[in-house]
Enzyme design. Sequence first.
Site, PDB file in Angstrom:
ATOM      1  N   ASP A 154       0.859  -1.183   0.000  1.00 13.21           N
ATOM      2  CA  ASP A 154       0.000   0.000   0.000  1.00 13.21           C
ATOM      3  C   ASP A 154       0.897   1.236   0.000  1.00 13.21           C
ATOM      4  O   ASP A 154       2.019   1.198  -0.480  1.00 13.21           O
ATOM      5  CB  ASP A 154      -0.939  -0.041   1.204  1.00 13.21           C
ATOM      6  N   ASP A 158       0.557   7.837   4.160  1.00 15.09           N
ATOM      7  CA  ASP A 158      -0.777   8.301   3.795  1.00 15.09           C
ATOM      8  C   ASP A 158      -1.347   9.173   4.912  1.00 15.09           C
ATOM      9  O   ASP A 158      -1.258   8.830   6.097  1.00 15.09           O
ATOM     10  CB  ASP A 158      -1.705   7.117   3.538  1.00 15.09           C
ATOM     11  N   ARG A 211       0.476   5.436  -9.662  1.00 13.62           N
ATOM     12  CA  ARG A 211      -0.573   5.576 -10.656  1.00 13.62           C
ATOM     13  C   ARG A 211      -1.695   6.427 -10.080  1.00 13.62           C
ATOM     14  O   ARG A 211      -1.824   6.578  -8.885  1.00 13.62           O
ATOM     15  CB  ARG A 211      -1.137   4.206 -11.021  1.00 13.62           C
TER      16      ARG A 211
END
Length: 222
Positions: A154, A158, A211
Amino acid sequence: MKRVSYLLLSLAYSAACLPCHQGDPSDLIGYGNDNPLGTTTGGEGGEVVKVNNVKDLTAAISDNVPRVILVDGSFNLTSRLKLGSNKSLIGVGGTASFNNSGITIASVSNVIIRNLKVNFVYGNDGITIQNSTRVWIDHNEFASDLDHGPDHYDGQLDIVRASDWITVSWNYFHDHWKSSLVGNSDSLRSVDKDHFHVTYHHNRWENIGTRGPAGRFGHLHV
């Protein structure tokens, strides 16, 4: 936290590596310093403990008492570390690392993470900052590999769910598909509104195969 949109900030610095940081508070710039809640100080003024095993590390980070935790050595984690408020988590000796699992900073305030390597975290983020304020991520290294494809790991770092007043400085992100996300879902628009004051300062990215478009920012300084 599996997500669709990831943020790649395409900034590169020529230094071969990022030096260990000795923790001068005057080096903190951006929203981690300039905010209505006060400067991010972590465990300043609390006890200083040195840990070299998972049991002692978990005990040292779990409460909200101010504490500076010096991390000595490499830790092969079997579950995520969950930091309490008012903590400084500082790697020492140049070899401090967390492998296989990462760090969750959730619903807390006033946290510093510095001089750590966060490597090969499978099934979750290297560091997740969620619903937290006054966080300084400084002089760390994040890495895995690009061999397994974009959905094997992952994010590296974040920042989600209305987190606020954060500085991300002098970190080295490399060899990963999904680097750093700010905001993770349009369905949380009402929760996230007026938050995400985040400063990225002098970070370095190499071999990132990210992406998708950038996350949804509130106020982003680069």
